[in-house]
Design an enzyme around this catalytic site. Sequence first.
Site, PDB file in Angstrom:
ATOM      1  CG  ASP A 234      52.420  46.139  54.652  1.00  0.00           C
ATOM      2  OD1 ASP A 234      52.565  47.373  54.681  1.00  0.00           O
ATOM      3  OD2 ASP A 234      51.338  45.596  54.362  1.00  0.00           O
TER       4      ASP A 234
ATOM      5  CB  VAL B 265      41.072  38.133  58.601  1.00  0.00           C
ATOM      6  CG1 VAL B 265      41.358  37.169  59.751  1.00  0.00           C
ATOM      7  CG2 VAL B 265      42.341  38.371  57.787  1.00  0.00           C
TER       8      VAL B 265
ATOM      9  N   GLY C 145      42.107  43.168  53.849  1.00  0.00           N
ATOM     10  CA  GLY C 145      43.400  43.701  53.440  1.00  0.00           C
ATOM     11  C   GLY C 145      43.566  43.627  51.951  1.00  0.00           C
TER      12      GLY C 145
ATOM     13  CE  LYS D 266      46.169  37.517  54.595  1.00  0.00           C
ATOM     14  NZ  LYS D 266      47.556  37.993  54.835  1.00  0.00           N
TER      15      LYS D 266
ATOM     16  N   GLY E 267      38.422  41.734  59.513  1.00  0.00           N
ATOM     17  CA  GLY E 267      39.091  42.803  58.779  1.00  0.00           C
ATOM     18  C   GLY E 267      39.382  42.377  57.356  1.00  0.00           C
TER      19      GLY E 267
END
Length: 568
Positions: A382, A274, A269, A288, A267
Amino acid sequence: MRGDIPIGIGNLSSLVMLSMRGNQLSGSIPASLRRLGNLQALFLTDNKLRGYIPYQLCQLDNLAYLFLSSNQLYGSIPSCLGNLTASLRYLSLASNSLSSTIPSTFWRLAYILYVNLSSNYLIGHLSQDIGNLKVVTEVDLSNNNLSGILPSTIGGLRDLVNLPLANNNLEGHIPSSFDGLLSLQLLDLSRNNLSGVIPKSLEALLLLKYMDVSFNRLQGEIPTGGPKRNVEVAEEATSLPQLLWRRVSHVELLRGTNGFNENNLLGSGGFGSVYKGTLSDGIDVAVKVFSLQIEGVFKSFDRECEMLSNIRHRNLIKIISCCSEIDFKALVLDYMPNGSLEKWLYSQNSLNILQRLNVMIDAASALEYLHHGYSIPIVHCDMKPSNILLDDDMVAHVADFGIAKLLDGGDSITQTMTLATIGYMAPEYGLEGMVSTRGDVYSFGILVMETFTRRKPTDEMFGGEMNIKQWIAKSLVLPDAKIDEVVDANLLGIGTEQEDDDHVRKRDCMSAIMRLALTCCAESPEGRISMKEVVATLNKIKTKFLKDAAAGRRGVLLNRPLVQQRFN
């Protein structure tokens, strides 16, 4: 329960155990408890009790368990507790406002098994008499203001399993006598003023699984012998702790992720991507990688390293290591094979009511720890489905601390220009940049709504005067509205072959969950409940749901013909 503990409770002279933990009891601990001569266990943890710890508790000669943690108690530890040598076995006074020194008489408790005095304001030196606790298995004195040298007599505690002493002002060398801690599994000496070298004698600790000595003034070589395969040792560093038993380098991460191949991408961000990787020792990890060209990324990297290296909870993502080079920065985290909650919500194989409820309890427990269980409150800032990751057992772990904030200096609120995700942020955060733990509560409420409706707060159906809060509120208050109209149809089995006869139970559960979510999302921060209350309420909802389900199954079984019952 609210209010004071009644003085008349001392009249229950035959009482053996008294547990009132997890309420909102206030006032002081009544001295009348001294009349409970048969009392063996007193649990008052997680309330709002104030005042001094009454010395009258020392008159309870049969008291084996005394848990007063997570209250607002102040003053000193009663010196007379040392008189309970014959009975006291488990003691927790953690997360209060106790000050002064640890009384010298305390170390008379030769048969105590568990001591937790963490997260207070205790001062003074650790006495050499700590070595009198010959059978103790855990001594947690972390997050205080203790000073002086580490007593060498600690090395004689052969049964000691956990020794957290982090975040104090301890100084001097790590005693070589610590090689006598033959049962030790966890040693946390981080964030002190220790100097000298790490004793080579610690290689003799065969059971040691975790050792953290970061943020001290240590020097010299790191002992490399002994069973380090399962030991995480954080080294001395000026800014970032690193795990010494495993040098995670840029080259190894490149090799382990096949050059950060897109096939390994888990994924992306705001600050990077990551990847799934496999280290040289065969351990699967999530790497990450931070995009260094993005403004603010260095601060985000430092913040995540600091946060994740200092907080530990079963529902928080665990940092394994970090790689910090001039042109490359990455975090190495536990790999979560079941991906994110977001993936599960919007996939064909969605989660049932109980699974979603368990995930919410896990996430709420993580926030409760961040807000109330750490020495300085931490605001995640978040909370959303993509930041909740699921392990092999579908246990949820809160991740991504890139914009998290520490409420240090005793402040309950701070101001920032960092923006969270649209749709999840609290009104005061979006308008004024005001950050508090109540902002996380708001985001959690939105998260709960999305989890059980399968609708994002930014869904195209929400616009103008209608938002997800108003949509759900109408389903609970209007006479002609139903919770069925907002809840994910997969949960109730509506219009499917799985539709069953327990809609009332499911609707009741959904209504209770949505009412809780709305309470979390009150417009004013003062109107929102705390995460402690959220966790307690979710657990009550789950307990009722399971209890009603069990009763329903018994009712169905009793109504079946006898022959059919036998075949079932």
